[in-house]
Each structure stands twice: as structure tokens, then as C-alpha cells.
Motif scaffolding. Structure first.
Motif, PDB file in Angstrom:
ATOM      1  N   ARG A 225      16.750  -3.340  -7.930  1.00  0.00           N
ATOM      2  CA  ARG A 225      17.841  -2.399  -8.215  1.00  0.00           C
ATOM      3  C   ARG A 225      17.285  -0.998  -8.494  1.00  0.00           C
ATOM      4  O   ARG A 225      17.829   0.003  -8.021  1.00  0.00           O
ATOM      5  CB  ARG A 225      18.683  -2.888  -9.405  1.00  0.00           C
ATOM      6  N   ARG A 229      18.313   2.168  -6.159  1.00  0.00           N
ATOM      7  CA  ARG A 229      18.966   3.312  -6.797  1.00  0.00           C
ATOM      8  C   ARG A 229      18.177   4.593  -6.491  1.00  0.00           C
ATOM      9  O   ARG A 229      18.736   5.626  -6.135  1.00  0.00           O
ATOM     10  CB  ARG A 229      19.036   3.073  -8.300  1.00  0.00           C
ATOM     11  N   ILE A 261      25.920  -8.571  -2.653  1.00  0.00           N
ATOM     12  CA  ILE A 261      26.908  -7.689  -3.270  1.00  0.00           C
ATOM     13  C   ILE A 261      26.258  -6.857  -4.371  1.00  0.00           C
ATOM     14  O   ILE A 261      26.538  -5.658  -4.518  1.00  0.00           O
ATOM     15  CB  ILE A 261      28.114  -8.498  -3.774  1.00  0.00           C
ATOM     16  N   ALA A 262      25.361  -7.450  -5.103  1.00  0.00           N
ATOM     17  CA  ALA A 262      24.629  -6.691  -6.129  1.00  0.00           C
ATOM     18  C   ALA A 262      23.826  -5.566  -5.486  1.00  0.00           C
ATOM     19  O   ALA A 262      23.697  -4.466  -6.032  1.00  0.00           O
ATOM     20  CB  ALA A 262      23.699  -7.616  -6.913  1.00  0.00           C
ATOM     21  N   ASP A 265      26.021  -2.678  -4.763  1.00  0.00           N
ATOM     22  CA  ASP A 265      26.372  -1.942  -5.981  1.00  0.00           C
ATOM     23  C   ASP A 265      25.203  -1.205  -6.600  1.00  0.00           C
ATOM     24  O   ASP A 265      25.407  -0.289  -7.400  1.00  0.00           O
ATOM     25  CB  ASP A 265      27.008  -2.899  -6.985  1.00  0.00           C
ATOM     26  N   ASP A 268      25.188   2.597  -6.606  1.00  0.00           N
ATOM     27  CA  ASP A 268      26.072   3.368  -7.506  1.00  0.00           C
ATOM     28  C   ASP A 268      27.048   4.242  -6.722  1.00  0.00           C
ATOM     29  O   ASP A 268      27.274   5.409  -7.076  1.00  0.00           O
ATOM     30  CB  ASP A 268      25.225   4.280  -8.429  1.00  0.00           C
ATOM     31  N   GLY A 269      27.614   3.701  -5.654  1.00  0.00           N
ATOM     32  CA  GLY A 269      28.627   4.448  -4.917  1.00  0.00           C
ATOM     33  C   GLY A 269      28.088   5.384  -3.853  1.00  0.00           C
ATOM     34  O   GLY A 269      28.868   5.950  -3.080  1.00  0.00           O
ATOM     35  N   ALA A 300      33.969  -7.600   0.126  1.00  0.00           N
ATOM     36  CA  ALA A 300      33.150  -6.640  -0.617  1.00  0.00           C
ATOM     37  C   ALA A 300      32.960  -5.367   0.188  1.00  0.00           C
ATOM     38  O   ALA A 300      33.034  -4.250  -0.338  1.00  0.00           O
ATOM     39  CB  ALA A 300      31.803  -7.253  -0.967  1.00  0.00           C
ATOM     40  N   ARG A 304      34.442  -1.335  -0.487  1.00  0.00           N
ATOM     41  CA  ARG A 304      33.434  -0.337  -0.847  1.00  0.00           C
ATOM     42  C   ARG A 304      33.240   0.652   0.293  1.00  0.00           C
ATOM     43  O   ARG A 304      32.447   0.407   1.197  1.00  0.00           O
ATOM     44  CB  ARG A 304      32.098  -1.032  -1.155  1.00  0.00           C
TER      45      ARG A 304
END
Lengths: 582, 466
Positions: A225, A229, A261-262, A265, A268-269, A300, A304
Motif C-alpha cells: 500500500r 500510494r 479491491i484494496a 483503494d 486514495d482516489g 468495485a 470507482r
């Protein structure tokens, strides 16, 4: 200054909202032009009642670099099994009497020459290598340069390079991370950035055998993550058009729907592209503990707007999986068919794993994989956010695209194929209930207009005035597989390159790349890291203009513009209108 | 002539890093290229200071490498005056090319041997081969084929040089002395490291080049054992066979098993093990079996720990040409490329490392023209070449004087050496890195690529229907 006309065709140009209108197209000097008043037409092509689209764009195809060549080396039988075509096809000459083709063979791992010829014959005018290792960049460019006719480019792998992971672990300033990413894109002449199993390829070098999205790398302590990010944010700030191209954690693992799916996400958009998502859409239900997660994944994606995908459809038959994901390829190696495989750790940068594989209709798992891919195509609402791929060669060779198009457009054909599969797979899936048939307009989006937009290729994948004259013209046929196999005409930059599936010219394709701004001060950091850890000096890393020209055999340099300053990075990619061509 | 030789070292006492050469030529340096990449072995060291003197000789005074020093002796002021030759007589390039094209166009079964060139040269040779219907093989075909066969049969588990440098705490060298053909191997892969390294030589002696590295602890085991026996026992142990099972058998095998079991324990305890081998050093004719066994062992090790194999070799562009032909055609060397106007149903490409090996073809007198390409070092025509077979030689000027008069027509055209008088691209021995070459000198000689492209055009034109 010769003017050409393509007369009487039915044009599908979704980027400009053209949905099956009968129009003449004019092009000159490689560009589409407005209908000229009274000018003499030098070449008049009869396209009456034929379907006219921009040339196809494959945004994820392993066409160049170390692992691609390793797959060729590993599978001489794939080449020996590629029966030669007849002399009329092979020995075709140009008007000066020179042979157009050189010998090149292979079905799932074709030589670069065969790759270029076949893409062009099929109406594709560009293909992109999705996993270029930075230290192997020259090799990738050399192979792509030897892929005739089609334009090309590559996404450079980051997120498993030790330097980035060290900087993340040391909590380096984000600006410096961003500059390092900018430097890497520039010096490797990449069009975008790819991350494969974020942190996982590196973790495997430290003997870690699995890495979930919020799990710590055993040595650096950072998570996938964190990496996702950082990379998504950096690419947005660098204003690189193509989103971070992500081969997510846990490829192939039953139950990986959650980590997929994680992964979405973790951005962060911000824009993120999840590639060959079929391999990341597995549930654990049923007696075999392997089920379709396609509905959950499609929902999902639908929810998104920052997420785009390509499917990675599997096609039954023999192929080879060539991937940077050493962690998962080592796990999959016992399933190799034939029983041989190559794997390696590469230059503190990345890795690769090549595992031959045979997808069988009578295998429950393979049958379900096939179903899942199709379910995803049919359940995601917005075709602008879905690209059609087989992750060549991992799901199947790119020459199966016409077959895949037919599956998407023709429910009865789909049902016939379903009946040939392992019976339990059909029962376990929702595919029989999905009645959707993609239209020609939607096919044009998922195979050309959408990919062009996703890559920032403003003047490709579309047929408006000023666009490049990359055009594919198909004879309309209810059998869509036959229709898309051999276009009547294929034009590359206005030059006719193929006619009814036969080559008539083999120009050299160009290379697309992006050159984001970055602070050159970061080079000190990279040099220090190289001096300390690598064999091979920093001085020779960056690929100059002259060098890229030599690698690409004199093909044109096609720099892609970064987004304007001030553009809203979070605006959904799909809604961004095509910029007007120059 | 410049001579760079390392100071003699006492094997028992690791020497300090090699001192720069003592001997310096009288002529002043005209130009210095820093971070120059040496093309003469597949390490492709890129930290070299190449000094060109006003007499066009080249030196690398700050680098201690016998192989580089030897290679540089072939370049001199005479290079710029070297002319093409036809049957021993100097001729214009046009004459030489025309004759060569004629020879190739008439050939039924040409061999392109040597193939010592870079990527650009390989690209052009492939096109020429397609125009002529030629067989392609390299100088190091036997060793290269062994590696290819092993890969085709079983695959591989490999690592690369930077991984060795940054990660490997245990190096196992099997049946070779890396420093012999790659003098700076240890200097480059274990550079500047304060980290201690353990190097275990198995089925061979300690490499003298390794014992010069201060922070490397070297040892040897099973030095005189048969490599086949060693790998057979090692495989069994790696797959979980209990060493005690060997105790009831011959004593030497039991000993071998015990020692290899101890080695396996060390591998299990290490962070990252590298297994180094050199196909050219393994006994032929079945080196492929040994290479396959090595990779199988490494794969077994990776079930529980981390390890990778590193194969050394591929000099004289062999690796490079193999990679290039593989990506263009789909098949590796040795391969025959059928002529573009071949009969219907004939295979366009035939890969056969046994049938198309240079030694085999020459011994069986199967070829009717030899195109000998040797752009890095002046390798002469093979002794086994039938004197009646016409030959075309593309080689450095230093080769000109070594081409004896032959009964059959013989063309020689001097070419630039990539990295000396032209740029280029070469694959490093771990195949992960392609190195760009910068010329150190600028004597005006054509490259292999330019000549091969010219020949392809001429041969094609001769065959074109009018």
C-alpha cells in the motif's frame, strides 16, 4: 503530398462520437485531413460498406525484453510447431522487388518480426510492452525496434527496485521519491510506470514467500500500500498521462478479490490502472474453493471512477506465462506444462519468471478463469475504462483477439463455447445469464479509442481531422472472428501496409515515450546508490536520443505530452475529452 | 607496445588491489575516454580509462586486466591504411564487395561462422542470411549450445551481477576458474565491499584471481572429483536424500556425500547463495547435462532458501548474436535461415545445434562458402576449413597479415571493432544488461552492419526477378 481517399466506409470513431456513419476519409502526409475542395485524389480506396476504425492499440503485450526472449529460448517446440505459410504469403515482394518479410516464427512466443507482421495484418498499429525492467531497458527497446510496422513503447517497472524501497523505508522526502521516479522514466525512455506485485519481487529475494497489500516487507518494513500510494501520487504530480499500471499482489491466489479491491483503494482516489484483472478476481467458494469474483470486481470498478482495467482474458491452448512476478511464478512453477521454467533475480531492480502453461477446457479452474474474464468484460459498465487484452502471451497469444471479439459480440457463440467446458464451471458462473453483446462502437472503444486516451496518445485511436492516419478497414461479416482476422486495408501513418491479411509494406514504427520534469539533483542519489551496490556505472544508464534512434532502427521519436499544469489530476480519465490533434 | 600486467602475488597472502601498470609508452596520449566500456569479454567493464596515443595505439593504464591488455595489442597506426584484399592482393572496397556478393549469391549452402559482432552487426547478418539461405553459428558454438540445450530442456534459475554484489554472502564456483577468461570478475562483482564473502570452489581448485580479494575467504572441496558424480550426489541430497544412505556404499562416494551435505547446511544458513559455472570449462560433449543438473539443484534449494545460478561466457559477441537472432527469428543459434525464395513447404528456419555446428559442418565438408565475421579479435579462419571452399573474412586490420594465400577465392575486408572505432551494443554475460559502447578511437573503418547490409542489397538484387 499525395492525397488518399477511403470512400464509402462506415466509420466508428468513438473519440469523436461517430457511431456507424457512412463517411469518406481523406488523408495526406500521414494525417487525416478535411475533405479537400477539388483536389486531385492520388489514391482512391473503395471501402463501400466496410467497417472503418482507427488502428488497434494493445496497451499490454509482452513484446520485448529479457523475459520475452527467455520465453523464446525456452520453447523451441513452439517455433517448430508454427507451420510455414504458403509461398505467396511468405515470399511477397514490394514494388522494387525486395522481399517484405524475413523468416520469423512462433505461436505463443513469436519472433519480433512475426509479431510486427501479425499485429499489422490484424489491423493493429501499436502495442506496448508493459513490464520493462529499467536495467534491461535497452534490450526492450532493441526488441521493440525490431518489431516492424507498429508503433511501440513501454512502461518501466518500479516498486521493487531496492533504491525506491530504501528511500521509502528511510522516509525520504516525497519530492525526492518523485524526482527519482521522473528520472527513471526519462532515462529508460518509458511511456509510463508499471508496478508488479508491489514490493513482492524484492521480498522474494529476502526469502519472503507472500506479501499482501497491508503486509510488511520482511527487510524494509514497508507495505505494498505504501508503494502504491507513493507511485500513484508521484505520477499524478509528474503529470504523466498513463496511470500507474498495476499487476496487483496475490496474482492467481483464490480469494484475491479482497486484495485487488484494496489495491484499487491504495491509490486514495488518484488514477490507477489494474492490469490483467481476471487473474486477480478469484473467490474461494464452492467445493473446490475456487470461484468467480467477477461480479464483486466489476462492481468495485463501476463504483470507482479513478480505476481503469484491462482484462487479461485466457484463451484455451498452449501458451507461456512471462511475468516479472517471481514470487508467484515460483509458486506456479510446479504447474508448468511442459515441465520446465525459468526464473531470475535481476539487478537489484526486478525479476522475471517464465512458466509455460496449457489452459484446458476440461480443467475446472481454467474454465472458470475463461468465464471470469468474459464476465468482467460484460459486467463493467463503462467501456472507456476497460481495455481488451489477453496479457499476451500469459492468457493467450494476441492473434486470438478476433476470437475474443467474437465471444464478446455474439452471445450464441459464447454459449457454444461454454458448452465445451468443464460442466461444473458453467454451473458455477453467471455467464450464461449475461446477455450483453458488445457493439462495434464498444469494440472500437476497448481496442483503440480507450487505450489511446489512457496512454495520452491524443492523435491516435481516433479518426478526427489531424489524427494520424492509422486506419483499419474490415469487411463486414456476421462471423466477427473472420471479420477481425484479416482487415481489407490497414494503413499506418497513411501508408497502406496490409491488404486482406497480406503485407504490402513494412515501414518502421515509432516509439512513444514521455519526459516528465524532475529535479536533476536526484542523479547524485542514484549515482551514489549505483556506486555502492551495482555492477555497471551510473554514467551509462540513461538512453540518449541517438541511442534510442539506433535501438529503434531509425523509427520516429513520438514524445507524448504530459498533462498541463493545473489540470485536475483526480478528474476521471474516461471523461477527459480527446485533446484536439495538432 | 603498452603492457599491463598484474604484480605477481603470493596465493597465500591476498595482495592489495592491483597497482597501475609500470610500463608506459613513450608517445603522449592524444585522447582519453573515461568510463569507457571494454568489449573484449562479456563482463563489459565500464570503468576504464582508454588512452589513445598519437600513433593510434591504445592503452588502459589504470586497469589491471590481462585480457584487455592482450586485446589492445592488436590496434596500431597501420589500421587506418588497411585495405580490403582479394586473393591476397589489395583492392578497392567496391571490388571486394562485388566479389563477395557474387560468392554468396552463387552459394547453395553458405555458413556465417564466427559471428563475432554486436547487435547492429547481428541484425544485418540476419538479413543477409535470409537473402543467402545461410547457417549461423558463433565462435563459441559448443559452449553456447550446451547452455541453450540445458535451458530448452529444463529451464533455469538465474541471478545477475548486481545481485551478486549486493546480496550474495556465499559464492559456490563449480568446475571453473572465473578469473581465467574474465580477469576482473571478482574485482567487479565483489567490489569495494567491507562485507565478508565466502567462496567455495567445488570440483576445482581455488581460482588464483579470487585469492587476491582481501575480504573473500576461499576454500576448495572435492577438487579432483568427477563433476558428474558431484552433481549426481548433490542432486540427490538437495532432493532430500539422507547422506547416511551413502554410508553403505563406496567410501569415496560416502565422503563426497558428507562434504556436500555440509555444503548444503551452509547454503541453508546463508542469505543468498550464488552458484557460478562456465559452460566452456565443463567437460564436453555432455556439458548440457551438467548445466541442467546445476539449475535443477538451484531450483531445489529455492524451495527453502534463496539462491541463483550465474553462467559465465559468451565472449566475442556470441551471447549478443544469440539474443538478437532469437528475438528476430524466434529460434536461437545454431540455425539455418532458409532463402526468402525457398520452395513451398520448406521450413523458413531450422534450429539444430548438432547439425549446424561449425566444426561438424567443416569436417563433413558440407558448406560451399564461409563468411567469417570476427570483429573483436583477429581470429583466423578455422584450420578445418577446406582449402577449396571460398571464404569472405570481415575482421580487424590486424587479421590482414594472418590470412594465408588460399587455393579458393578469399576476400578480406577490414572492419571496425565495436568499442574501439565504432559504437555498438553488447549483452553482458548475465544477459540482463545491454551495454552501449563508445569508440575510444576514430579510425575510419566500416562496421560489420554496414558491410552486411550492403552485401544483402547486392545479393538480393542479383536474385530479383527483372
Amino acid at each position: 503530398m499525395t492525397l488518399a481517399r477511403l470512400a464509402g466506409g462506415i466509420v466508428y470513431d468513438p473519440a469523436n462520437g461517430v457511431n456507424g456513419e457512412r463517411r469518406d476519409l481523406y488523408f495526406r502526409d500521414g494525417r487525416i485531413v478535411d475533405a479537400p475542395q477539388g483536389a486531385h485524389i492520388d489514391h482512391d480506396y473503395d471501402a463501400r460498406d466496410m467497417i472503418v476504425m482507427a488502428g488497434g492499440i494493445d496497451l499490454h503485450s509482452h513484446i520485448g525484453g529479457g523475459k520475452t526472449n527467455l520465453s523464446r529460448l525456452l520453447l523451441p517446440e513452439d517455433h517448430r510447431n508454427d507451420a510455414p505459410r504458403d509461398a505467396a504469403y511468405e515470399a511477397v515482394r514490394d514494388p522494387q522487388g525486395r522481399y517484405l518479410r524475413m523468416p520469423s516464427c512462433g505461436v505463443c512466443t513469436p519472433g519480433t518480426l512475426a509479431t510486427g507482421y501479425r499485429y499489422a495484418e490484424m489491423g493493429y498499429t501499436a502495442a506496448f510492452e508493459p513490464a520493462m525492467i529499467a536495467s534491461n531497458a535497452r534490450h526492450a527497446h532493441l526488441e521493440m525496434g525490431d518489431t516492424p510496422i507498429i508503433d511501440h513503447g513501454a512502461y518501466v517497472m518500479l516498486g521493487n527496485d531496492e533504491l525506491l524501497l530504501q528511500m521509502l523505508a528511510a522516509r525520504a522526502d516525497f519530492d525526492r521519491l518523485r524526482d527519482y521516479i521522473g528520472w527513471t522514466i526519462n532515462s529508460s525512455r518509458a511511456l509510463g510506470v508499471k508496478v508488479v506485485n508491489p514490493g513482492g519481487i524484492s521480498a522474494f529475494k529476502f526469502n519472503q514467500r507472500s506479501l499482501d497489500v497491508d503486509e510488511a516487507h520482511t527487510h524494509y518494513g514497508i507495505t505494498p500500500r505504501d508503494i502504491l500510494r507513493t507511485l500513484t501520487r508521484a505520477l499524478t504530480e509528474l503529470r504523466v498521462p498513463h496511470p500507474l499500471h498495476v499487476h496487483a499482489s496475490n496474482l492467481g491466489v483464490p480469494g484475491n478479490v479482497a486484495s485487488t479491491i484494496a489495491t484499487m483503494d491504495a491509490a486514495d482516489g488518484l488514477p490507477i490502472h489494474v492490469t490483467h484483472i481476471q487473474f486477480h478476481s478469484y473467490g474461494t467458494e464452492g467445493p473446490r474453493k475456487f470461484s468467480s469474483g467477477a461480479r464483486e470486481i466489476a462492481e468495485a470498478v463501476n463504483a470507482r471512477p479513478n480505476v481503469t482495467i484491462d482484462v487479461g482474458q485466457i484463451i484455451f491452448g498452449q501458451t507461456v506465462t512471462a511475468s516479472g512476478d517471481t514470487m508467484m511464478q515460483f509458486k506456479n512453477a510446479p504447474l508448468a506444462q511442459p515441465r520446465k521454467w525459468v526464473l531470475g533475480d535481476i539487478e537489484c531492480d526486478a525479476g522475471c519468471g517464465v512458466v509455460p502453461f496449457r489452459y484446458r477446457e476440461q480443467s475446472y479452474v481454467n474454465a472458470l478463469q475463461w468465464i471470469i474474464g468474459l464476465e468482467i468484460f460484460l459486467l463493467v459498465d463503462d467501456p472507456w475504462r476497460v481495455s481488451m487484452t489477453t496479457d499476451h502471451p500469459n492468457g493467450g497469444p494476441f492473434t486470438s483477439y478476433p476470437h475474443l471479439i467474437r465471444l464478446l459480440m455474439d452471445k450464441s457463440f459464447r454459449d457454444e463455447q461454454l458448452d465445451r467446458l468443464h460442466p461444473e464451471a458453467k454451473v458455477a458462473s453467471a455467464l450464461p445469464e449475461l446477455k450483453r453483446e458488445l457493439s462495434l462502437y464498444e469494440i472500437a472503444i476497448i481496442t483503440r479509442a480507450g487505450p489511446a486516451r489512457l496512454l495520452g496518445l491524443n492523435d491516435r485511436g481516433q479518426l478526427g481531422t489531424g489524427a494520424a492516419a492509422d486506419i483499419a478497414v474490415y469487411r463486414n461479416d456476421a462471423d466477427r472472428e473472420r471479420m477481425f482476422t484479416s482487415p481489407a486495408y490497414v494503413f499506418k501513418d497513411g501508408t497502406l501496409v496490409a491488404r486482406d491479411g497480406n503485407l504490402v509494406a513494412t515501414p518502421t514504427g515509432g516509439i512513444h515515450y514521455v519526459s516528465p520534469d524532475y529535479d536533476r539533483g536526484i542523479e547524485k542519489t542514484v549515482r551514489a546508490y549505483a556506486d555502492e551496490n551495482l555492477v555497471g556505472g551510473f554514467a551509462h544508464t540513461a538512453i540518449s536520443d541517438d541511442e534510442i534512434c539506433a535501438c529503434c532502427r531509425g523509427g520516429r521519436l513520438l514524445p507524448v505530452e504530459c498533462f498541463e499544469h493545473g489540470a485536475d489530476p483526480t478528474a476521471p480519465r474516461a471523461a477527459r475529452p480527446a485533446a484536439s490533434p495538432p | 607496445m603498452h603492457d599491463s600486467s598484474s604484480p605477481a602475488s603470493n596465493a597465500a597472502q591476498p595482495a592489495a588491489p592491483a597497482a597501475p601498470s609500470a610500463l608506459v609508452s613513450v608517445s603522449a596520449s592524444v585522447s582519453v575516454t573515461r568510463d569507457w566500456t571494454c568489449p573484449f569479454c562479456p563482463l563489459l567493464c565500464d570503468d576504464i580509462e582508454a588512452c589513445v596515443r598519437d600513433d593510434q595505439t591504445i592503452a588502459a593504464p589504470t586497469t589491471d586486466c590481462a585480457r584487455l591488455a592482450q586485446a589492445l595489442t592488436h590496434f596500431s597506426a597501420a589500421d587506418s591504411h588497411c585495405q580490403p584484399m582479394l586473393d591476397g592482393q589489395p583492392v578497392a572496397r567496391e571490388t571486394a564487395l562485388a566479389r563477395a556478393a557474387q560468392m554468396l549469391a552463387q552459394a547453395q549452402r553458405p555458413l556465417f561462422g564466427g559471428c563475432a559482432t554486436d547487435v547492429a552487426g547481428a541484425r544485418a547478418l540476419y538479413e543477409l542470411a535470409a537473402n543467402c539461405g545461410a547457417i549461423l553459428d558463433t565462435l563459441h558454438g559448443e559452449a553456447l549450445s550446451a547452455a541453450t540445450l540445458a535451458l530448452q530442456d529444463r529451464g533455469a534459475l538465474f541471478t545477475t551481477l548486481s545481485e551478486v554484489r549486493s546480496r550474495a554472502d556465499l559464492l559456490i564456483v563449480f568446475g571453473c576458474a572465473p578469473g581465467a577468461r574474465h580477469p576482473r570478475f571478482y574485482e567487479r562483482t565483489l567490489a569495494d565491499s567491507t562485507r565478508a564473502r565466502n567462496i567455495c570452489f567445488v570440483a576445482c581448485a581455488i581460482d588464483p584471481a579470487a585469492s587476491k580479494i582481501a575480504h573473500a575467504h576461499c576454500e576448495t572441496m572435492l577438487e579432483h572429483a568427477s563433476p558428474y558424480d558431484v552433481l549426481a550426489v548433490w542432486s540427490a541430497l538437495a532432493e532430500g536424500r539422507n547422506p547416511a544412505a551413502f554410508e553403505s556404499g563406496p567410501a569415496d562416494v560416502a565422503q563426497m556425500a558428507a562434504q556436500l551435505a555440509a555444503l548444503l547446511s551452509r547454503i541453508a544458513a546463508a542469505r543468498y547463495t550464488v552458484l557460478i559455472y562456465e559452460p566452456a570449462s565443463l567437460p564436453q560433449p555432455h556439458a548440457a547435462l551438467l548445466i541442467e543438473a546445476l539449475h535443477r539443484i538451484v531450483k531445489a534449494l529455492n524451495r527453502t532458501t534463496r539462491a541463483g545460478a550465474l553462467g559465465l561466457g559468451g565472449a566475442d559477441g556470441a551471447l549478443t548474436v544469440n539474443q538478437t537472432v532469437t528475438w528476430l527469428s524466434g529460434l536461437p543459434l545454431a540455425t539455418r535461415v532458409a532463402r526468402l525464395d525457398r520452395p513451398d513447404g520448406a521450413a523458413p528456419l531450422e534450429h539444430d545445434p548438432y547439425r549446424y555446428r561449425t566444426a561438424q559442418l567443416l569436417a563433413a565438408r558440407e558448406i560451399d562458402v564461409l563468411l567469417w565475421v570476427t570483429s573483436f579479435e583477429p581470429h583466423p579462419l578455422p584450420d578445418a576449413l577446406d582449402p577449396q571452399v571460398p571464404a569472405i573474412v570481415l575482421g580487424p586490420p590486424a587479421l590482414a597479415s594472418r590470412i594465408a594465400q588460399r587455393a579458393a577465392p578469399t576476400v578480406f575486408i577490414p572492419v571496425a571493432t565495436p568499442g574501439i572505432d565504432s559504437g555498438g551494443h553488447l549483452f553482458r554475460l548475465d544477459t540482463s544488461v545491454v551495454a552501449p559502447l563508445t569508440p575510444a578511437r576514430h579510425v575510419n573503418l566500416p562496421g560489420v552492419a554496414e558491410l552486411a547490409a550492403d552485401l544483402a542489397e547486392r545479393v538480393g538484387a542479383q536474385r530479383r526477378p527483372s
